[in-house]
Design an enzyme around this catalytic site. Structure first.
Site, PDB file in Angstrom:
ATOM      1  N   ARG A   1     -14.148  12.840  14.123  1.00 48.11           N
ATOM      2  CA  ARG A   1     -14.957  11.652  13.842  1.00 48.11           C
ATOM      3  C   ARG A   1     -15.488  10.983  15.093  1.00 48.11           C
ATOM      4  O   ARG A   1     -16.614  10.501  15.110  1.00 48.11           O
ATOM      5  CB  ARG A   1     -14.127  10.660  13.026  1.00 48.11           C
ATOM      6  CG  ARG A   1     -13.862  11.183  11.636  1.00 48.11           C
ATOM      7  CD  ARG A   1     -12.911  10.303  10.875  1.00 48.11           C
ATOM      8  NE  ARG A   1     -12.656  10.883   9.563  1.00 48.11           N
ATOM      9  CZ  ARG A   1     -11.710  10.456   8.742  1.00 48.11           C
ATOM     10  NH1 ARG A   1     -10.945   9.440   9.086  1.00 48.11           N
ATOM     11  NH2 ARG A   1     -11.538  11.019   7.568  1.00 48.11           N
TER      12      ARG A   1
ATOM     13  N   ALA B   1       2.274   3.138   2.406  1.00 44.73           N
ATOM     14  CA  ALA B   1       3.454   3.156   3.277  1.00 44.73           C
ATOM     15  C   ALA B   1       4.535   2.224   2.747  1.00 44.73           C
ATOM     16  O   ALA B   1       5.709   2.581   2.690  1.00 44.73           O
ATOM     17  CB  ALA B   1       3.067   2.765   4.698  1.00 44.73           C
ATOM     18  N   GLY B   2       4.135   1.025   2.334  1.00 42.36           N
ATOM     19  CA  GLY B   2       5.105   0.049   1.843  1.00 42.36           C
ATOM     20  C   GLY B   2       5.807   0.544   0.593  1.00 42.36           C
ATOM     21  O   GLY B   2       7.031   0.440   0.466  1.00 42.36           O
TER      22      GLY B   2
ATOM     23  N   GLY C   1       0.856  -1.187   0.000  1.00 40.76           N
ATOM     24  CA  GLY C   1       0.000   0.000   0.000  1.00 40.76           C
ATOM     25  C   GLY C   1       0.886   1.229   0.000  1.00 40.76           C
ATOM     26  O   GLY C   1       2.064   1.161  -0.349  1.00 40.76           O
TER      27      GLY C   1
ATOM     28  N   ASP D   1      -2.548  -8.573   9.172  1.00 36.67           N
ATOM     29  CA  ASP D   1      -1.667  -9.737   9.199  1.00 36.67           C
ATOM     30  C   ASP D   1      -0.274  -9.413   9.740  1.00 36.67           C
ATOM     31  O   ASP D   1       0.246 -10.125  10.594  1.00 36.67           O
ATOM     32  CB  ASP D   1      -1.549 -10.334   7.788  1.00 36.67           C
ATOM     33  CG  ASP D   1      -2.918 -10.611   7.199  1.00 36.67           C
ATOM     34  OD1 ASP D   1      -3.761 -11.155   7.923  1.00 36.67           O
ATOM     35  OD2 ASP D   1      -3.157 -10.246   6.034  1.00 36.67           O
TER      36      ASP D   1
ATOM     37  N   LEU E   1      -2.969   9.305   5.094  1.00 37.47           N
ATOM     38  CA  LEU E   1      -2.034   9.241   3.973  1.00 37.47           C
ATOM     39  C   LEU E   1      -0.748   9.988   4.314  1.00 37.47           C
ATOM     40  O   LEU E   1       0.343   9.580   3.928  1.00 37.47           O
ATOM     41  CB  LEU E   1      -2.680   9.818   2.713  1.00 37.47           C
ATOM     42  CG  LEU E   1      -3.946   9.100   2.216  1.00 37.47           C
ATOM     43  CD1 LEU E   1      -4.481   9.753   0.963  1.00 37.47           C
ATOM     44  CD2 LEU E   1      -3.682   7.627   1.961  1.00 37.47           C
TER      45      LEU E   1
ATOM     46  N   ARG F   1      -7.930   9.702  15.032  1.00 38.64           N
ATOM     47  CA  ARG F   1      -7.217  10.287  13.899  1.00 38.64           C
ATOM     48  C   ARG F   1      -8.062  11.375  13.255  1.00 38.64           C
ATOM     49  O   ARG F   1      -9.269  11.200  13.067  1.00 38.64           O
ATOM     50  CB  ARG F   1      -6.905   9.210  12.856  1.00 38.64           C
ATOM     51  CG  ARG F   1      -6.300   9.762  11.596  1.00 38.64           C
ATOM     52  CD  ARG F   1      -5.830   8.678  10.659  1.00 38.64           C
ATOM     53  NE  ARG F   1      -6.891   7.954   9.980  1.00 38.64           N
ATOM     54  CZ  ARG F   1      -7.577   8.416   8.935  1.00 38.64           C
ATOM     55  NH1 ARG F   1      -7.333   9.620   8.478  1.00 38.64           N
ATOM     56  NH2 ARG F   1      -8.508   7.678   8.368  1.00 38.64           N
TER      57      ARG F   1
END
Lengths: 566, 526
Positions: A273, A16-17, A14, A208, A386, A380
């Site tokens: 939120r 970050a990776g 994603g 995971d 992002l 958050r």
């Protein structure tokens, strides 16, 4: 077992990776292991708003203050400061490689303020979907000929003598077992929204990497903090972005009242939120939900109001809302209200790391939603996810590269890898009498019912008991498919194991934290308690037994805790 | 309201099954239930070893693309009750990609096609570390549209060209190329040349990819024709054979050479062979092919109108509509055609004859979509209305059905892509045909429907065009029909060409191509 060697292994493709991979690929050999193709990552579901602070002529302090206030003062303020400082170079870098941010009529980047904030620091990518970010970063990696292992499911992180030596994974396509030797490993596997029955997250969001790192000995942090987004579609859980409220969408109860005036007089619908979600749930619980069960998001007058807008951004957002509401709620947003409820959206907790993404285990790094650097605190703020992925993805990449360049390959713990392989073979052939799917649903409903927006001792204890029961049921599951080829039944079972372990941490943390802070609301302790609870929860794996809990201080530099009013 | 629906699902585990099979499952569907919901239910309750991909379930990630009732779609964006027209819903893996298991295909060939277009920005620009560029968002509109592609591979699966020519890179890769070529911050650097090499001019603009695209990207006009236009502007395209077409028109007034006596020379300028007041009057635009090659079709059209008491004005000064040039990117050569044709139509309109009918579907879609834009640029007013003849028969006149005689053919209607592009529905033509007593119409399948005659493919890649036409005939034969009926002269030429080729090789397959208008006019005879 097939062996592969890379200097750095990144788990998860994603935002970050991929961002980490860009840094690593400058100096070392990287392998990216992901259970889906990068363009299928959950990042693509984000609408592409990114806080880039500071806006020209604006003080970053305001952005920091509001992020920290939004996080109910649980944020580590040194990390927030980094986030406030490093965004701008990310923006320049992204635009250079192909992302374009929406421009105003004068040609400068549009800056808006998401929910809960007054600073105008959020930028929006031009396609209106964060898919653009994933695509662009992946393109850069294709150009550098980085190795991708797509559709590989990670089964363990190998640690020996306190140093990370690599990972094991299964190639979903062929069922072959792989041992990856690496000098450093970065985990970027995202959140675990799928522990809840109602979530905006993709089916693949099962945490995971976090669960596997936890079992390998990496401590987790602040797991009890789970964000519930105010507006997910009633029924399907599909997200209607916060933008709907920022541009003027109102929330209505069954009496047609704009009830947010009561809960957050100043911010109303665009309060953070946690505030909006809790208010909505309260309305529903007190019998003012429409048809008893949902809240109406009213966008009926909006299109008219923005008809003359020349900036493509508004039309694009509207079309996106209209498309989602029409496809998944079968309604016309110009005529009808959108039925919404609060649903799980983001997990603030995760693998404990420092501001460079380093975990307490040598050679093991984490970034993005799976990690807890503590920039998001107890809740958050919109558009910060992002930002976190980009900035801390980059930082983890830099540090992992440095580490990999410093050391030689250590011995690969072959025996550990072999025992993992054997476990997997056994699992593939498991013919017990419990259904994986039934256990998962039981878990998700338990979590939704007892560990949702409002929590109390009784409910949490029930949940904990249930989870322990499910844990033992998991030992006697029936996979129902012993094929080696694209065996998704096996993958779902591996994911379930991860969900169960993470749920246990969430419940334990929630049971322990006797206060209301941000997204964590204890009905039996409805006040924030800075004296006893201005501290992080830390979870350590303890084999078959429940995780061991400890605490850590919050880093407070410039912004001492204050009352939180909107 | 809950309905019990049957899913007929493709099953194949190469490690266990000797060959693929289909399995039927029953699923309860309500109006909001998607195909993906159905599959998840089956996986959970009925067949744990069913494999398929899924992730976001909101149409954003592209994981669950599969063929549903023969059209590639995202399962999460397809509501079961919307597509329920058979005994069951047929679910198969994407086409043109190797099958891994059940509904899972190997996407590597697809992604390889993407990575071979150099999918990264190439730029000479030196970034300013201090401030972002100031720019106008309107310059990025095309880039934004192309960026909305989620790489789900549905277009790749439904592409007719890939079916017969695996060297074609596929629609998604062309979208990717357009994303960079349209990007004002990308240095062009040979990208267009690459696009041509990868098969830009192989697309017969049949738009099946567009129907499949879950993001609604305008692949035909917005991507393929736009890229071709760019090629023409840069002097890279069109291909030599396409340039020859323009020369043909400039030298002879039509895209095809004259064969037999042209229709212009056979029929008078005003045709009214019936008694009494006409029910309407039309201006007939035949198009080059019918004028020069298919005079019988022209004759048939005149007969149909006479049988329906429609008087015809047949202006002989009409010229090529220019469609072949628009389709191959030669937009800049269009002005004389637009001026001449529209001035003629305007003259008639001023005399009160406002209905212009076209017999060629290619001309029709060009008049409808390309001319208005071009006319605006050239400052030409439009005073008339454009109709396709079939559309005119169905909607604008009181159709004489009492004189139609029986015809017991078993036949399939071939829905031309130009008619589709003109926004006209297949049903209009099916309904007209069904007015002919005794005619047995077999429903067409949903894919594999390209005649290979469009988009300049026939002149540039004749072999590809023939392969496509032959494949379309094979598809029809699988449904047990002996003939196809089409109302597009390009389709008819394409099909007749392959049938003749086969005859030359003594391979007469006993298949016939019928012209829609000739078939209809014949029904008026007996």
């Amino acid at each position: 077992m097939i062996f592969q060697t890379h200097d750095v292994i990144i788990i998860g493709a994603g935002l970050a990776g991929l961002r980490a991979a860009i840094e690593c690929s400058k100096f070392v050999d990287v392998g990216i292991v992901s259970k889906v193709y990068p363009v299928r990552s959950h990042t693509v579901s984000a609408t592409g708003a990114i806080h880039i602070s500071p806006a020209p002529g604006e003080d970053p302090e305001e952005y920091m203050r509001e992020t920290i206030k939004g996080g109910d003062y649980l944020n580590d303020q040194d990390a927030v400061e980094i986030m406030a400082q490093e965004g701008f170079t990310e923006l320049i870098h992204l635009e250079d490689i192909g992302v374009v941010f929406h421009r105003d009529l004068d040609g400068t980047i549009i800056r808006s303020s998401p929910g809960g904030m007054t600073t105008r620091t959020a930028t929006i990518v031009s396609s209106g979907w964060a898919q653009e970010l994933v695509c662009t970063l992946q393109e850069q990696l294709l150009k550098r000929r980085t190795t991708f292992y797509n559709e590989f499911f990670i089964t363990s992180i190998l640690i020996k003598d306190g140093v990370c030596r690599g990972i094991t994974a299964i190639d979903i396509k062929s069922g072959e077992f792989y041992g990856f030797r690496a000098k450093s490993v970065i985990i970027a596997t995202g959140g675990w929204g799928r522990v809840y029955a109602i979530t905006s997250n993709s089916h693949i969001c099962t945490g995971d990497g976090t669960a596997i790192a936890f079992r390998a000995g990496a401590p987790l942090k602040d797991m009890e903090f789970v964000q519930f987004h105010p507006t997910v579609l009633y029924g399907s859980g599909i997200l209607i972005s916060e933008t709907a409220r920022v541009i003027g969408g109102r929330l209505l109860n069954s009496n047609g009242e704009q009830f947010m005036k009561k809960y957050a007089p100043r911010f109303k619908e665009i309060a953070p939120r946690d505030v909006v979600s809790q208010a909505m749930q309260r309305e529903i619980d007190e019998g003012r939900g429409i048809e008893g069960s949902y809240i109406g998001l009213d966008l009926r007058q909006m299109r008219k109001r923005f008809r003359r807008q020349k900036i493509p951004f508004f039309k694009q957002r509207f079309d996106a809302f209209a498309d989602l509401a029409e496809t998944y709620a079968l309604i016309d947003i110009d005529q009808e209200i959108i039925p919404v409820i609060p649903g799980e959206h983001f997990t603030m907790g995760g693998i404990k790391t420092d501001v460079w993404g380093e975990t307490p285990i040598k050679g093991l790094y984490a970034a993005g939603e799976c990690a807890c650097i503590s920039v998001q605190g107890a809740n958050r703020e919109g558009a910060n996810a992002l930002t976190e992925c980009l900035i801390f993805g980059r930082r983890a990449g830099i540090r992992a590269t440095e580490f990999a360049r410093k050391i030689d390959f250590l011995e690969f713990p072959r025996d550990q890898a072999e025992s993992e392989e054997q476990k997997l073979v056994n699992l593939r052939n498991a013919k017990g009498h419990y259904d994986v799917n039934a256990i998962r649903q039981e878990l998700q409903h338990t979590m939704w019912k007892n560990v949702g927006l409002f929590r109390n001792k009784e409910g949490l204890e029930t949940a904990l008991k249930k989870i322990i029961e499910l844990k033992s049921k998991f030992k006697e599951i029936d996979i129902g498919d012993d094929s080696k080829i694209f065996n998704t039944a096996l993958i779902y079972a591996l994911e379930l194991k991860n969900l169960i372990d993470l749920s246990e941490c969430i419940v334990l943390g929630a049971l322990n934290r006797k206060e209301h802070r941000g997204a964590h609301y204890r009905e039996d302790f409805p006040q924030r308690d800075d004296k006893n609870w201005l501290k992080h929860s830390i979870f350590n794996y303890n084999g078959e037994n429940s995780p061991i809990l400890s605490f850590e201080d919050v880093v407070i530099t410039r912004f001492p805790p204050k009352a939180r009013e909107y | 309201m809950t309905i019990l629906v049957k899913f007929k699902i493709f099953r194949f585990d190469p490690s266990k099954d000797p060959k693929p099979r289909f399995e039927i499952f029953e699923v309860n569907a309500e109006k909001e239930t998607t195909v993906l919901d159905g599959l998840i239910y089956i996986k959970e309750k009925l067949s744990k070893n069913l494999s398929f991909r899924r992730s976001c379930r909101e149409g954003a990630c592209g994981s669950c693309a599969m063929r549903i009732n023969k059209i590639s779609k995202l399962a999460c964006k397809t509501h079961i009750l919307d597509i329920l027209n058979n005994d069951y819903i047929l679910i198969e893996p994407l086409d043109h990609l190797p099958i891994i298991k059940d509904l899972v295909v190997d996407l590597e060939p697809f992604f390889h096609g993407i990575s071979c277009v150099r999918p990264w920005r190439i730029t000479n620009y030196i970034k300013d570390e201090k401030k972002p560029r100031v720019t106008n968002m309107n310059e990025f509109l095309k880039t934004m549209e192309a960026k909305s592609c989620i790489l789900c591979a549905a277009c790749y699966s439904d592409c007719n060209v890939i079916d017969v020519d695996r060297t074609f890179v596929g629609p998604a890769s062309l979208v990717k190329i357009a994303r960079f070529i349209s990007d004002p911050w990308d240095t062009p650097d040979g990208r267009l040349r690459e696009a041509v090499d990868l098969g830009l001019f192989k697309c017969p603009i049949d738009q099946e990819c567009e129907i499949a695209c879950p993001k609604g990207i305008d692949i035909r006009r917005g991507i393929v024709e736009w890229l071709r236009y760019k090629c023409a502007q840069e002097g890279i395209g069109p291909l030599p054979s396409h340039r020859r077409l323009v020369e043909n028109v400039l030298n002879t007034g039509g895209v095809v050479p004259v064969q037999n006596t042209p229709a212009f020379d056979i029929f008078p300028e005003y045709i009214k062979e019936f008694e009494g007041v006409p029910q309407s009057e039309v201006v007939l635009f035949t198009g080059c092919i019918i004028n020069r090659r298919q005079q019988d079709t022209c004759k048939a059209i005149i007969e149909i109108f006479q049988n329906n008491r429609v008087a015809i004005h047949f202006p002989k000064k009409q010229t090529c509509c220019g469609s072949p040039f628009m389709r191959t990117g030669q937009r800049d050569t269009m002005k004389p055609f637009v001026e001449r044709n529209f001035n003629i139509f305007n003259e008639y309109a001023e005399r009160g004859i406002k209905h212009v009918v076209t017999s060629c579907s290619g001309c029709n879609s060009t008049f409808r979509y390309d001319y208005p834009q071009l006319a605006k640029e050239y400052g030409i007013q439009i005073k008339f209305e454009i109709y396709d003849i079939g559309e005119y028969m169905a909607k604008m006149i009181d159709l004489n059905t009492k004189d139609l005689n029986e015809n017991s053919l078993k036949i399939m209607y071939h829905y031309p892509c130009h008619i589709k592009a003109a926004g006209l529905l297949e049903e209009i033509y099916i309904e007209l045909l069904s007015k002919i007593p005794g005619l047995e119409l077999v429903d067409a399948p949903k894919s594999g429907l390209c005649c290979g005659g469009g988009g300049g493919v026939r002149s540039a890649y004749p072999k590809l065009s023939d392969d496509l036409a032959l494949r379309r005939i094979e598809v029809a034969k699988d449904f047990g029909v002996k003939g196809l009926v089409s109302n597009c002269p390009f389709c008819i030429i394409s099909f007749e060409r392959v049938l003749n080729l086969m005859k030359e090789q003594d391979e007469d397959i006993g298949f016939k191509i019928y012209d829609f208008y000739r078939l209809f006019a014949n029904a008026y005879k007996y």
